[in-house]
Scaffold this motif. Structure first.
Motif, PDB file in Angstrom:
ATOM      1  N   ILE A  96      25.633  22.797  43.586  1.00  0.00           N
ATOM      2  CA  ILE A  96      26.678  23.574  42.930  1.00  0.00           C
ATOM      3  C   ILE A  96      25.986  24.361  41.836  1.00  0.00           C
ATOM      4  O   ILE A  96      25.515  23.792  40.857  1.00  0.00           O
ATOM      5  CB  ILE A  96      27.758  22.657  42.340  1.00  0.00           C
ATOM      6  CG1 ILE A  96      28.369  21.801  43.438  1.00  0.00           C
ATOM      7  CG2 ILE A  96      28.832  23.481  41.648  1.00  0.00           C
ATOM      8  CD1 ILE A  96      29.522  20.933  42.997  1.00  0.00           C
ATOM      9  N   LEU A 117      27.547  25.406  47.010  1.00  0.00           N
ATOM     10  CA  LEU A 117      28.820  25.904  46.497  1.00  0.00           C
ATOM     11  C   LEU A 117      28.515  26.738  45.262  1.00  0.00           C
ATOM     12  O   LEU A 117      27.787  26.291  44.379  1.00  0.00           O
ATOM     13  CB  LEU A 117      29.741  24.730  46.139  1.00  0.00           C
ATOM     14  CG  LEU A 117      31.110  25.078  45.563  1.00  0.00           C
ATOM     15  CD1 LEU A 117      31.944  25.821  46.605  1.00  0.00           C
ATOM     16  CD2 LEU A 117      31.846  23.822  45.120  1.00  0.00           C
ATOM     17  N   ASN A 118      29.078  27.938  45.270  1.00  0.00           N
ATOM     18  CA  ASN A 118      28.807  28.843  44.162  1.00  0.00           C
ATOM     19  C   ASN A 118      29.666  28.525  42.951  1.00  0.00           C
ATOM     20  O   ASN A 118      30.841  28.237  43.090  1.00  0.00           O
ATOM     21  CB  ASN A 118      29.132  30.277  44.589  1.00  0.00           C
ATOM     22  CG  ASN A 118      27.863  31.062  44.857  1.00  0.00           C
ATOM     23  OD1 ASN A 118      26.853  30.853  44.188  1.00  0.00           O
ATOM     24  ND2 ASN A 118      27.921  31.937  45.822  1.00  0.00           N
ATOM     25  N   LYS A 119      29.083  28.587  41.752  1.00  0.00           N
ATOM     26  CA  LYS A 119      29.883  28.561  40.532  1.00  0.00           C
ATOM     27  C   LYS A 119      30.262  29.995  40.216  1.00  0.00           C
ATOM     28  O   LYS A 119      29.422  30.878  40.398  1.00  0.00           O
ATOM     29  CB  LYS A 119      29.056  28.032  39.359  1.00  0.00           C
ATOM     30  CG  LYS A 119      28.890  26.539  39.305  1.00  0.00           C
ATOM     31  CD  LYS A 119      28.102  26.200  38.043  1.00  0.00           C
ATOM     32  CE  LYS A 119      27.562  24.788  38.090  1.00  0.00           C
ATOM     33  NZ  LYS A 119      26.622  24.526  37.011  1.00  0.00           N
ATOM     34  N   PHE A 121      33.815  27.800  40.831  1.00  0.00           N
ATOM     35  CA  PHE A 121      34.495  27.370  42.049  1.00  0.00           C
ATOM     36  C   PHE A 121      35.890  26.871  41.698  1.00  0.00           C
ATOM     37  O   PHE A 121      36.138  26.461  40.563  1.00  0.00           O
ATOM     38  CB  PHE A 121      33.711  26.249  42.727  1.00  0.00           C
ATOM     39  CG  PHE A 121      33.385  25.109  41.804  1.00  0.00           C
ATOM     40  CD1 PHE A 121      34.284  24.079  41.600  1.00  0.00           C
ATOM     41  CD2 PHE A 121      32.174  25.086  41.109  1.00  0.00           C
ATOM     42  CE1 PHE A 121      33.985  23.041  40.740  1.00  0.00           C
ATOM     43  CE2 PHE A 121      31.872  24.044  40.244  1.00  0.00           C
ATOM     44  CZ  PHE A 121      32.783  23.022  40.059  1.00  0.00           C
ATOM     45  N   GLN A 125      38.130  24.790  46.626  1.00  0.00           N
ATOM     46  CA  GLN A 125      36.809  25.022  47.235  1.00  0.00           C
ATOM     47  C   GLN A 125      35.937  23.776  47.123  1.00  0.00           C
ATOM     48  O   GLN A 125      35.255  23.401  48.073  1.00  0.00           O
ATOM     49  CB  GLN A 125      36.102  26.189  46.539  1.00  0.00           C
ATOM     50  CG  GLN A 125      36.672  27.537  46.910  1.00  0.00           C
ATOM     51  CD  GLN A 125      36.111  28.636  46.010  1.00  0.00           C
ATOM     52  OE1 GLN A 125      35.901  28.440  44.819  1.00  0.00           O
ATOM     53  NE2 GLN A 125      35.877  29.799  46.596  1.00  0.00           N
ATOM     54  N   LEU A 126      36.010  23.139  45.966  1.00  0.00           N
ATOM     55  CA  LEU A 126      35.189  21.956  45.755  1.00  0.00           C
ATOM     56  C   LEU A 126      35.607  20.838  46.707  1.00  0.00           C
ATOM     57  O   LEU A 126      34.776  20.215  47.355  1.00  0.00           O
ATOM     58  CB  LEU A 126      35.308  21.492  44.299  1.00  0.00           C
ATOM     59  CG  LEU A 126      34.524  20.220  43.977  1.00  0.00           C
ATOM     60  CD1 LEU A 126      33.034  20.475  44.067  1.00  0.00           C
ATOM     61  CD2 LEU A 126      34.877  19.687  42.604  1.00  0.00           C
TER      62      LEU A 126
ATOM     63  N   SER B 306      27.730  30.867  51.587  1.00  0.00           N
ATOM     64  CA  SER B 306      27.652  31.579  50.306  1.00  0.00           C
ATOM     65  C   SER B 306      26.226  31.970  49.947  1.00  0.00           C
ATOM     66  O   SER B 306      26.012  32.797  49.080  1.00  0.00           O
ATOM     67  CB  SER B 306      28.252  30.719  49.194  1.00  0.00           C
ATOM     68  OG  SER B 306      27.488  29.553  49.021  1.00  0.00           O
TER      69      SER B 306
END
Lengths: 137, 691, 148
Positions: A96, A117-119, A121, A125-126, B306
């Motif tokens: 993350i 996972l992009n910050k 979020f 999404q998490l 992503s």
């Protein structure tokens, strides 16, 4: 395929409870991750704010799932991921990070992270990402 | 997959049907042969038995004849021979039947027993030899003594025959009946078997025909499916192709690729060759690694979208009208699973140009609206004097930026030389804007900084690479113009706020500390002393320097609360900045009680940024490693956020201090503190405090 | 606010001309902003833009550059009128590109030509001009985009 790698644990007999370790140098993010996971079969077993601490907690708590920041003091996430996968190949790691540099993100995956996972979020999404991680590839 | 499975099934079935056919044929033939042999035996036996049936009557008749001959004293030898022949034939016939074993053994045994008894009565008759007559004078020919005995035997046999011949005939009849019924049973079975065999063959033939038809139908539907696939691939707007494990494109691909890439030779082409001329080498290398992840078994397909380096690829192609046009392609990768894991990687390429442009327009107008709001909120919070001072600084700073841009440049080197200067100027302005919480301005400066940084990573710089920079600069200037107008109106309606204790430097730092504390979730206490004594000549540099140091301390230095607790530290991070006059000038000590700076971390970061080689890093002592932090382009934060991680910062501080004759030194203890000691030469104290 | 795409179209129109006419591409110098545009070179081709954006776009070049350009184009006539024609052509190419790529959003005038360094073109009021130096061989010209 990931499923095949899953090490059986005594808990497999009944309902499997996944052990989660949260690694992030920001208090806010750590608390958010702790707060937002609504899985009955997921239990936070530890948190750490940098790579070195994370390895200590990792060894002490033997987590199944790890959320990992990349930008951290002392030991960065990339190195930390590599060490964790060495220690426990079946561990599943969700990176993350607010990283804009995709080369580093891909490197993290090459070291053994299972997802990214992009910050910033959203909770949704998490949760989706963690569910996906626990489901297997 | 459907295809290959059904084609795999067909030959197996054909072989099965053939085997079944051969097997049933074998069974029919074998059983038929046995049945036919059996039937043949029965028929032969039946013939024998049937002929035997008349023998008892024949024997009776022959005995009658023998008696008549003996009575009339005529020649009886012939009759006796006939009887002997018939008897022998009956013997042989019954022996044949017994051997052939076709007959019903019970009936046969009954017949043979009866015949054996019969035979015993006949034996004395048959045993006779010699002359039965003797000529007498009185009565002519008379029976001799032996003849009389013979005659007696004949009469007894005749008597037995009269009583038992019929029974024997009936018993032989029973044997015949048995044989007849067994022959007809065998014939019936043979007929049944033949019929069954024919039926089985017929059914198998039908099955074969059915399979043939089904196979034909499958082939036809497979062909139709193929045609439909071809239709889809011809008409679909997305580019589709499959990659094998060697990153080569498979033979099936959609026609849209032709339009997107302006080539035809996709089959067998390597993914690398496809992108070679379209994608910068670094992106291409990352993209290949990314695709490789899909062949491994760790990465989750959905959790890596992503970081797809080809999620939005900008390419320049010849447009249909002859000019160049910029298009945006989106590559999407999916695993195609087979029985043994990943079989292919399906790549879908979409032309997302219009949506990218639309999103950009939307973002433009949205950010414009939200910027106005942010601006207003920011401005109402900002001290008008500070704002005015910032606007002047920004004006001067951006003039400098434009002057750097204006420096003539033709080659890569000349363009590259601009970058450091631009970065330094923009970074320091951004720091001030953020300190004043002028988010909209700070964001634009951040974006501009990003554009300049993007130039740094280009291989061969030209003026075209700076067009986005100058456009953004124009936008920023327009925005600042707006800020000025709004600020002008605000200043008319608001009273100036009194300055804080430590003057405007202190106020800026307090505000920045509060903001950083909020954003990073770290409680921070800021201790300031003596900042009001900063001579005016140093004010700008000291302020810039402190903003940068504070930023670093809050983001990198101070640990998250729980870590601090684990280390036995107070949960609130302490940062102090103390300025004091010394006999030779001034000293500024800036300290935080955070994690400290590890020499190894600096070395690793420097190696990763390619500022030094691995060998150099290994040879470096702690002191030299610490000096790395003042090198341009080094930052230990991997992420790029507003507050840190751009790779400039400490070099700005060092250069700024150099420009006013100052020096900076650092002392740090991992896990405990970082302390910067800055010395400044004496300045004209007459200018007094502050700015 | 001027979009990158819009600026690029003007720039490419200019560089295209050199590439096509002289088989030798021009390169861009470092672009910058100016509130007051720099003085003109001897020959200047101007197009006026109206519609979605309003203002002027012009290409101004020194005589020496145009002379070499004419030579590369196998021209033998280096008269004043030929020079005027040439900057007119450059402006034409720019406006042609712009018409093609912008469609109906922009109304683009037929190019006009100004000669003489003393002349001046009024920039769009209140708009900063984008100055893009155009380098070709050892010479430099300027493309000025002043749109609001």
């Amino acid at each position: 395929m990931i499923r095949a790698q899953r090490t059986p644990s005594p808990a497999d007999a009944g309902r499997r409870v996944y052990r989660l370790l949260i690694v992030d140098d920001s208090n806010i993010v750590r608390r958010r991750i702790e707060r937002s996971q609504h899985f009955e079969d997921l239990q936070v077993v530890g948190t750490a704010g940098n790579g070195l601490d994370a390895l200590e907690v990792f060894a002490a708590t033997d987590p199944d799932v790890v959320t990992m920041d990349l930008t951290m003091p002392r030991m960065d996430g990339i190195e930390c991921i590599g060490r964790m996968v060495e220690l426990k190949p079946s561990v599943r790691i969700l990176v993350i990070s607010a990283l804009a540099d995709k080369a580093t993100a891909v490197e993290a995956m090459e070291r053994g992270a299972n997802g990214f996972l992009n910050k910033p979020f959203s909770d949704r999404q998490l949760n989706e990402a963690i569910a996906e991680l626990m489901r297997g590839a | 997959m459907h295809r290959s499975r059904s084609f795999g099934r067909a030959p197996l079935l054909t072989v099965g049907v053939g085997l079944a056919l051969a097997l049933s044929l074998g069974v029919v033939l074998l059983a038929g042969f046995r049945l036919a042999t059996e039937l043949n035996g029965s028929v032969v036996a039946l013939q024998t038995a049937s002929s035997l049936q008349t023998y008892p009557a024949d024997i009776s008749r022959e005995i009658d004849t023998l008696r008549e001959r003996l009575e009339v004293r005529t020649y009886a030898g012939r009759a006796l021979d006939d009887l002997r022949g018939t008897t022998t034939r009956l013997d042989d016939g019954l022996a044949d039947l017994a051997r052939a074993s076709a007959a019903d053994p019970v009936a046969l045994r009954a017949a043979r027993d009866s015949w054996a008894r019969f035979h015993r009565e006949l034996d004395p008759v048959l045993a006779f030899s010699g002359q039965p007559y003797r000529d007498s004078d009185t009565a002519g020919s008379v029976l001799s003594t032996a003849g009389r005995a013979h005659f007696m035997h004949v009469r007894r046999a005749q008597l037995y025959a009269a009583r038992h011949a019929q029974a024997l005939r009936e018993e032989l009849g029973k044997v015949v009946d048995g044989l007849r019924s067994s022959a007809s049973t065998a014939a019936l079975r043979l007929r049944g078997l033949l019929l069954g065999g024919v039926l089985a063959a017929l059914m198998l033939a039908l099955l074969a025909v059915h399979l043939q038809i089904a196979k034909g139908r499958e082939e036809r539907s497979a062909r139709e499916a193929q045609e439909r696939t071809r239709d889809i691939l011809r008409t679909v707007r997305e580019g589709f192709f499959l990659l094998d494990s060697g990153h080569r494109i498979g033979p099936v691909w959609s026609d849209a690729l032709r339009r997107m890439f302006g080539r035809e030779d996709f089959a067998g082409l390597s993914f690398q060759d496809l992108l070679q001329d379209l994608v910068p080498p670094a992106t291409l290398a990352t993209a290949l690694k990314y695709v490789n992840l899909l062949w491994g078994d760790r990465a989750h397909e959905n959790l890596m979208k992503s970081i797809n380096p080809l999620a939005q690829l900008e390419i320049t192609t010849e447009s249909e009208r002859g000019g160049k046009e910029t298009r945006y392609l989106q590559f999407d990768f999916h695993r195609v699973m087979g029985p043994k894991g990943v079989q292919h990687v399906l790549c879908a390429v979409g032309d997302i140009t219009s949506s990218v442009l639309l999103a950009r327009e939307l973002q433009d107008s949205q950010s414009h609206a939200s910027a106005q709001l942010d601006l207003l909120i920011g401005l109402t919070r900002t001290d008008p004097l500070q704002l005015g001072s910032f606007l002047d600084t920004a004006d001067a700073g951006l003039r400098l930026v434009n002057a750097i841009m204006k420096e003539p440049a033709r080659g890569d080197g000349e363009f590259r030389r601009k970058i450091d200067g631009l970065m330094r100027e923009l970074h320091s302005l951004k720091g001030e804007a953020a300190a004043l919480e002028l988010t909209s301005v700070a964001e634009r400066l951040h974006a501009l900084e990003g554009l300049v940084e993007a130039c740094a990573s280009k291989a061969e710089l030209s003026g075209a690479d700076f067009l986005p920079v100058v456009l953004k600069l124009d936008e920023l200037l327009a925005h600042l113009q707006g800020v000025k107008e709004i600020a002008g109106r605000l200043m008319l309606t608001r009273e100036p706020q009194p300055l804080g204790e430590s003057g405007s430097i202190g106020a800026a730092l307090e505000s920045l500390a509060a903001q950083l504390s909020r954003e990073h979730g770290k409680p921070i206490r800021l201790e300031l002393a003596g900042l009001a004594q900063v001579p005016a000549a140093y004010a700008r540099t000291v302020k810039d320097c402190l903003i940068q140091l504070l930023r670093n301390a809050a983001v990198h230095g101070i640990e998250p609360t729980d870590q601090r607790a684990a280390r036995g530290k107070n949960g609130t991070g302490l940062i102090s900045a103390k300025f004091a006059a010394t006999p030779n000038g001034y000293e500024l000590v800036f300290e935080d009680d955070g994690a400290g700076i590890a020499a190894d971390t600096l070395k690793r970061a420097a190696v990763r940024r390619q500022l030094i080689s691995e060998e150099e890093a290994a040879a470096m002592d702690t002191r030299a490693a610490m000096a790395l932090m003042f090198r341009p382009g080094l930052s230990t934060a991997d992420g790029v956020s507003m507050d840190a991680g751009r790779g400039v910062g400490m070099d700005v501080v060092a250069r700024g201090l150099q420009s006013i004759g100052g020096r900076i030194g650092v002392a740090t203890h991992p896990g405990r503190f970082t302390r910067f000691r800055i010395t400044l030469p004496a300045a004209d104290r007459a200018t007094g405090a502050v700015a | 606010m001027l979009h990158e795409q819009e600026l690029r179209i003007f720039v490419e129109g200019t560089t295209n001309f050199f590439e096509v006419a002289a088989q030798q591409p021009a390169t861009l110098g470092s672009p910058y902003l100016a509130e007051v545009p720099p003085p003109l070179h001897e020959y200047t081709g101007v197009i006026n833009v109206s519609g979605k954006r309003e203002g002027v776009v012009y290409f101004t070049a020194p005589k020496a550059m145009l002379a070499v350009l004419l030579m590369k184009m196998q021209e033998t006539d280096f008269s004043h009128d030929t020079m005027r024609d040439l900057v007119g052509e450059v402006a034409n190419t720019i406006s042609g590109n712009a018409r093609r790529d912008f469609g109906g959003d922009f109304l683009i005038s037929v190019p006009s030509v100004i000669s003489g360094e003393a002349a001046a073109i009024a920039p769009k009021a209140g708009a900063r001009s984008f100055i893009i130096p155009i380098h070709w061989r050892s010479h430099s010209a300027k493309l000025v985009v002043s749109l609001g």
